[in-house]
Design an enzyme around this catalytic site. Structure first.
Site, PDB file in Angstrom:
ATOM      1  N   ARG A  26       9.128  -4.760  -0.835  1.00 27.15           N
ATOM      2  CA  ARG A  26       9.285  -3.682   0.135  1.00 27.15           C
ATOM      3  C   ARG A  26       7.955  -2.965   0.274  1.00 27.15           C
ATOM      4  O   ARG A  26       7.292  -2.677  -0.711  1.00 27.15           O
ATOM      5  CB  ARG A  26      10.352  -2.681  -0.299  1.00 27.15           C
ATOM      6  CG  ARG A  26      10.577  -1.579   0.725  1.00 27.15           C
ATOM      7  CD  ARG A  26      11.457  -0.473   0.197  1.00 27.15           C
ATOM      8  NE  ARG A  26      10.902   0.154  -0.992  1.00 27.15           N
ATOM      9  CZ  ARG A  26       9.896   1.027  -0.998  1.00 27.15           C
ATOM     10  NH1 ARG A  26       9.313   1.391   0.128  1.00 27.15           N
ATOM     11  NH2 ARG A  26       9.461   1.547  -2.122  1.00 27.15           N
ATOM     12  N   VAL A  27       7.573  -2.739   1.524  1.00 30.68           N
ATOM     13  CA  VAL A  27       6.439  -1.873   1.841  1.00 30.68           C
ATOM     14  C   VAL A  27       6.963  -0.819   2.808  1.00 30.68           C
ATOM     15  O   VAL A  27       7.951  -1.043   3.501  1.00 30.68           O
ATOM     16  CB  VAL A  27       5.235  -2.640   2.445  1.00 30.68           C
ATOM     17  CG1 VAL A  27       4.579  -3.524   1.403  1.00 30.68           C
ATOM     18  CG2 VAL A  27       5.637  -3.453   3.650  1.00 30.68           C
ATOM     19  N   SER A  28       6.308   0.331   2.837  1.00 28.14           N
ATOM     20  CA  SER A  28       6.815   1.437   3.650  1.00 28.14           C
ATOM     21  C   SER A  28       6.453   1.331   5.122  1.00 28.14           C
ATOM     22  O   SER A  28       7.186   1.802   5.980  1.00 28.14           O
ATOM     23  CB  SER A  28       6.295   2.767   3.095  1.00 28.14           C
ATOM     24  OG  SER A  28       6.776   2.940   1.788  1.00 28.14           O
ATOM     25  N   THR A  29       5.296   0.735   5.442  1.00 32.19           N
ATOM     26  CA  THR A  29       4.856   0.656   6.832  1.00 32.19           C
ATOM     27  C   THR A  29       4.367  -0.740   7.171  1.00 32.19           C
ATOM     28  O   THR A  29       4.035  -1.525   6.287  1.00 32.19           O
ATOM     29  CB  THR A  29       3.694   1.643   7.108  1.00 32.19           C
ATOM     30  OG1 THR A  29       2.561   1.229   6.340  1.00 32.19           O
ATOM     31  CG2 THR A  29       4.075   3.072   6.755  1.00 32.19           C
ATOM     32  N   GLN A  65       0.952  -1.818   5.753  1.00 29.10           N
ATOM     33  CA  GLN A  65       0.798  -2.191   4.352  1.00 29.10           C
ATOM     34  C   GLN A  65       0.991  -3.692   4.173  1.00 29.10           C
ATOM     35  O   GLN A  65       1.743  -4.327   4.892  1.00 29.10           O
ATOM     36  CB  GLN A  65       1.796  -1.424   3.489  1.00 29.10           C
ATOM     37  CG  GLN A  65       1.480   0.045   3.400  1.00 29.10           C
ATOM     38  CD  GLN A  65       2.517   0.792   2.579  1.00 29.10           C
ATOM     39  OE1 GLN A  65       3.711   0.619   2.772  1.00 29.10           O
ATOM     40  NE2 GLN A  65       2.039   1.619   1.671  1.00 29.10           N
TER      41      GLN A  65
END
Length: 157
Positions: free
Chosen positions: A7-10, A13
């Site tokens: 998982r990355v936030s944006t 990334q």
């Protein structure tokens, strides 16, 4: 079967390092998600959990890629929810699967690993609460000195 989750936030990334570490650890499939940890609905994680079966292991590079935040109104701070992490781990356990975090070396296939998972989760919740508390105090001090939070405007009109 070992199944990875990143998982990355944006969108900006890059999760290639997470994917690389998961594949290196033996994951034959990796589910990738791009959304904030605060988001309550993570469709790729839900899909992954629905596919887990007996003997499978859900693997993450780092625990914070899995856990999420919930808004808990207690002294006006956002707190990491250990309860939600434990509920997620229980869902994994109920289908006969296990959980492993590569960075924290947590493996829930053993009693010691399950205990360590709960201890690490408790410390993560505590650390986040302390960070929020320090931020709120810092903002109050700044306001009392006449400063307003946020960056300066780029244009002076």
């Amino acid at each position: 079967m070992r199944i990875g989750y990143t998982r990355v936030s944006t969108q900006e990334q890059n999760n290639s390092m997470q994917i690389s570490m998961l594949k290196k650890s033996g994951c034959c499939q990796v589910f990738q998600e791009t959304m904030s940890a605060d988001c309550l609905n993570r469709p790729r994680l839900t899909c992954l959990i629905d596919q887990l079966g007996p003997g499978d292991v859900l693997v993450v590079w780092k625990l914070d890629r899995l856990s999420r935040s919930l808004k808990v109104w207690k002294l006006d701070r956002l707190s990491r929810s250990l309860k939600d992490l434990l509920i997620l781990l229980e869902k994994i356990r109920l289908v006969g699967a296990e959980f492993e975090s590569l960075t924290e070396t947590i493996n829930t296939t053993t009693p010691a690993g399950r205990m360590m998972m709960q201890i690490v989760g408790s410390f993560a919740e505590f650390e986040h609460a302390m960070l929020c508390e320090r931020t709120i105090i810092g903002l109050r001090v700044a306001r009392n000195k006449g400063r307003i939070g946020g960056r300066r405007p780029k244009l002076n009109l």
